[in-house]
Design an enzyme around this catalytic site. Sequence first.
Site, short mmCIF file in Angstrom:
data_model
loop_
_atom_site.label_atom_id
_atom_site.label_comp_id
_atom_site.label_asym_id
_atom_site.label_seq_id
_atom_site.Cartn_x
_atom_site.Cartn_y
_atom_site.Cartn_z
N HIS A 198 0.87 -1.19 0.00
CA HIS A 198 0.00 0.00 0.00
C HIS A 198 0.90 1.23 0.00
O HIS A 198 1.61 1.47 0.97
CB HIS A 198 -0.92 0.00 1.22
CG HIS A 198 -1.89 -1.13 1.23
ND1 HIS A 198 -3.10 -1.08 0.56
CD2 HIS A 198 -1.84 -2.36 1.80
CE1 HIS A 198 -3.76 -2.22 0.73
NE2 HIS A 198 -3.01 -3.03 1.48
N LEU A 199 0.86 1.96 -1.08
CA LEU A 199 1.72 3.15 -1.18
C LEU A 199 0.97 4.43 -0.85
O LEU A 199 1.56 5.50 -0.75
CB LEU A 199 2.34 3.24 -2.58
CG LEU A 199 3.35 2.13 -2.90
CD1 LEU A 199 3.86 2.26 -4.34
CD2 LEU A 199 4.53 2.16 -1.93
N ASN B 191 -6.45 0.52 -3.27
CA ASN B 191 -7.35 1.26 -2.36
C ASN B 191 -6.79 2.63 -1.98
O ASN B 191 -6.62 2.95 -0.81
CB ASN B 191 -7.65 0.43 -1.10
CG ASN B 191 -6.41 0.12 -0.29
OD1 ASN B 191 -5.30 0.15 -0.81
ND2 ASN B 191 -6.59 -0.15 0.99
N ASP C 13 -8.59 -5.23 -2.53
CA ASP C 13 -8.00 -5.47 -1.20
C ASP C 13 -8.37 -4.39 -0.18
O ASP C 13 -8.38 -3.20 -0.49
CB ASP C 13 -6.48 -5.53 -1.28
CG ASP C 13 -5.87 -5.80 0.07
OD1 ASP C 13 -6.11 -6.89 0.62
OD2 ASP C 13 -5.20 -4.90 0.62
N HIS D 248 -9.14 -10.50 -1.37
CA HIS D 248 -9.07 -10.28 0.08
C HIS D 248 -10.20 -11.13 0.65
O HIS D 248 -11.37 -10.75 0.58
CB HIS D 248 -9.25 -8.80 0.38
CG HIS D 248 -9.40 -8.46 1.84
ND1 HIS D 248 -8.49 -7.69 2.52
CD2 HIS D 248 -10.36 -8.77 2.74
CE1 HIS D 248 -8.89 -7.54 3.77
NE2 HIS D 248 -10.02 -8.19 3.93
N ASP E 87 1.98 -6.84 2.51
CA ASP E 87 0.82 -6.06 2.95
C ASP E 87 1.28 -4.81 3.71
O ASP E 87 0.66 -4.39 4.70
CB ASP E 87 -0.16 -6.89 3.79
CG ASP E 87 -1.53 -6.22 3.90
OD1 ASP E 87 -1.75 -5.18 3.26
OD2 ASP E 87 -2.39 -6.77 4.63
#
Lengths: 191, 432, 309
Positions: B58-59, B90, B150, B177, B303
């Site tokens: 997740h960036l 997301n 996700d 997910h 993650d």
Amino acid sequence: MAEPAHDQAGDTRPARQILSDSDISRVIDRIAHQILEKTRGAAETVLLGIPTRGVPLASRLAERIAAFEGATIPHGALDVTLYRDDLRIRGARALGPTDVPADGVDGRRVILVDDVLYSGRTVRAALNALYDLGRPSQVQLAVLVDRGHRQLPIRADYVGKNIPTAASENVSVHLKEHDGTDEVLLSGGAA
Amino acid sequence: MTGWLIKGASILGRERADVLVESGRITGMGADLAAGDATVVDADGQILLPGLVDLHTHLREPGREDAETVASGSRAAALGGFTAVCAMANTDPVADTAGVVEQVWSLGRDAGLVDVQPIGAVTVGLAGSQLAELGAMAASAAKVRIFSDDGHCVSDPRLMRRALEYVKAFDGVIAQHAEEPSLTAGAQMHEGAVSARLGLAGWPAVAEEAIIARDALLAGHVGSRLHVCHVSTAGSVEILRWAKSKGWRVTAEVCPHHLLLTDELAGSYDPVYKVNPPLRTADDVAALRQGLAEGIIDVVATDHAPHTLEDKECEWSAARPGMLGLQTALPIVIHTMVEPGALDWDGVAERMSRTPARIAGLTEHGRDPAVGGPANLTLVDPAARWTVVPSELAGPSRNTPYSGMTLPGVVTATFLHGRPTVLGGKLTESAS
Amino acid sequence: MNRHLLSAADLDRDTATLILDTARGMAAAMTGREVRKLPTLRGRTVVNLFYEDSTRTRVSFEAAAKRLSADVVTFSAKGSSVSKGESLKDTALTLQAMGADAVVVRHSASGAPHRLTEWLDGSVVNAGDGTHEHPTQALLDAYTIRERMGRLEGLRVAIVGDVLHSRVARSNVHLLTTFGADVTLVAPPTLLPVGVTDWPVDVSYDLDGVLPKVDVVMMLRVQRERMNDSFFPSAREYSRRYGLDTARMARLPGEAIVMHPGPMIRGMEIAAEVADSARSVIVDQVANGVLVRMAVLYLLLSGEKGSMA
């Protein structure tokens, strides 16, 4: 109450007996007579012992007064823990019993009873506790031992024995009700 | 352009060799290569791996640049030994259009520390009701191959079936997910003895396992590729074992934290241990390690989920789930798998580089060092140990669950397309 | 036990006994007095930080602190900065700056009092956190049982109702088993936590079978909202299977008592006639709450860094 009993580590001298079993009974008899004399038969009088060892002393005094004069004198216990001025320093301790005779203290002569009178701080706490209970007509103080070193303007009306001590010494009162024997010991002090 | 001579490393933990890197490729491998103009990197006692690939990062950009940016996450990735990361969809706005995935892709290219491969959302706005334009994202400059909602489960079975089928047209894969939402409403942690004691609403293992079973059946039925994100329970491992025995095209990943940490940590109520899916029991940890060793679980994925202090320094139930992972992933794998003998270095390369690269369709990654091959490489000192200090990690977030832990394995160098992004354990000057 | 009271699980038997004995000492010290106040905590500040409405618990803590002469500051979520979205941490730092000696916290999030201890130097007292614990409720329940029955060890106690969501049940299970009581949880299976098998208690789904074999029956509040979440089919069915009515009360042995932490839903988990019967100690529970909270505040706040035990 001023000084909890029992020897402390580092004592340099063995404990000496200051009052024996029979000394203590004689002293209690004498205080009982003095109370009767000074209060004209102990009318309208309540004995309140300060836990721990003031409580059996108050009870014994009441018993002796009854034996001498045939008068029943109400007696009970007044715990002062919640009124102490050293709670912040020494932390919480378990509470002692408080048991005030049914008719209360209003308008009566209250005699506070303790084992040892030392700094006077316990008696100060007891006076505050007493005045939250009600309004006695008069307050007196009876102690088994007065060892001096007062830090407050307080004196006893009835004293079993005056024992001059050094601050480094330790006065231990043992009573049958708590300790199995009756005696007063002096220990510690500089070698 | 001068090259680099990596001297004396053990290639995937096997034979020692010198590796010469020039113009983005490996141009020589063997004993005692002459350095010539090349700069020598002393790799004595170190392990050379194909550059690590993370399928699950997740960036946070666009939308939560206060927690992480593509640039800051790229720094963390490079320091962690990664040469490619797949950026989850997301974000805000959600990466559900060609425009957003291309933006993330180009931010990654600008940062230049790691190849950032965007993942596209399966459904519009991650809302689970309407397919996003999957084909447009696949055809964009970002060449999206992995699609995932996700953070949310594609819980509608009909929609999941359609998504699985639809992406076959461009060899895509749905990364699910797995969380049946009606079984996890309000859930805060693994449902079991600890949640009962702590009075935190439980996230039952069955909520994950039921979706994995259903999706495996769907993938088998329509002949599509399914990838299962962050598998966390022993039961999930058993279902995956069964699905693979059927010959279905199902792959799965496990996160480093699920290989080490357990639900007991929630006892502090410190939300640094709050993550979704939640930390499970010691039995689950053992089963996940076993599944990873056997290859039932194909991939380790981080993650990596940065969160700001405000989102973690609060009540457990108010905190956002997620943990930092990029800089600690390889050390946790060494600690939980390599040191106990459950996985050798070739196994590490398989689970953290070759297989994730294959799933993501990254042909320049996940290739063992070989003459003529791409120079995406990770050099790790397995004997060195380091202590995790949150404030010393790259990026603005501090939510690592490993604070104060001493872990084995220091990434000493990372090469991206022949250029070092990390040297001597630090970002290179051009990189920082 | 340290300088906070977060969980009944943190209390060993000696410490818990000290609290109950101290509560009894408070009762003795307050009996027949002209001045219903003790000077013990004069100059100390107790903050009541209530994120949930709970008039009875808040008033009980306020009364306890005031009877010990502490200064009491009440922050309730309504009408203060906490309702405007200030974070728990910022609120804690504010209280810290105010010099709060103790913070009594009620919060809808399990573990919120644990979090506060990280940001405050003063003592933290858990006055109910989410579905986790409510240790002073368990202490007052234990005090009430001991006063009425003379002991706790070996007593058979049934806790009946929504155990899953009950902080009262969790704290009582810890404390009563610490005191050596035998606890049976009685509830529909949906209202028991999955991990209950690890608790040192018996579990039953049959209230009628349990009632003849207990000394104490403690009824828990059941919220009607649970019905909409399919924990049970209807209020009527719940009441029929797990409510305490007069017919069920008749199954209790001679001296058995009935408790309820309040607030009660009369007619749901407990019939009005039961709540008002001679077996009911519900009114005692309220009075004892103040004594037990006085004891806790006294033991935590005396000394520079107060501590129990």
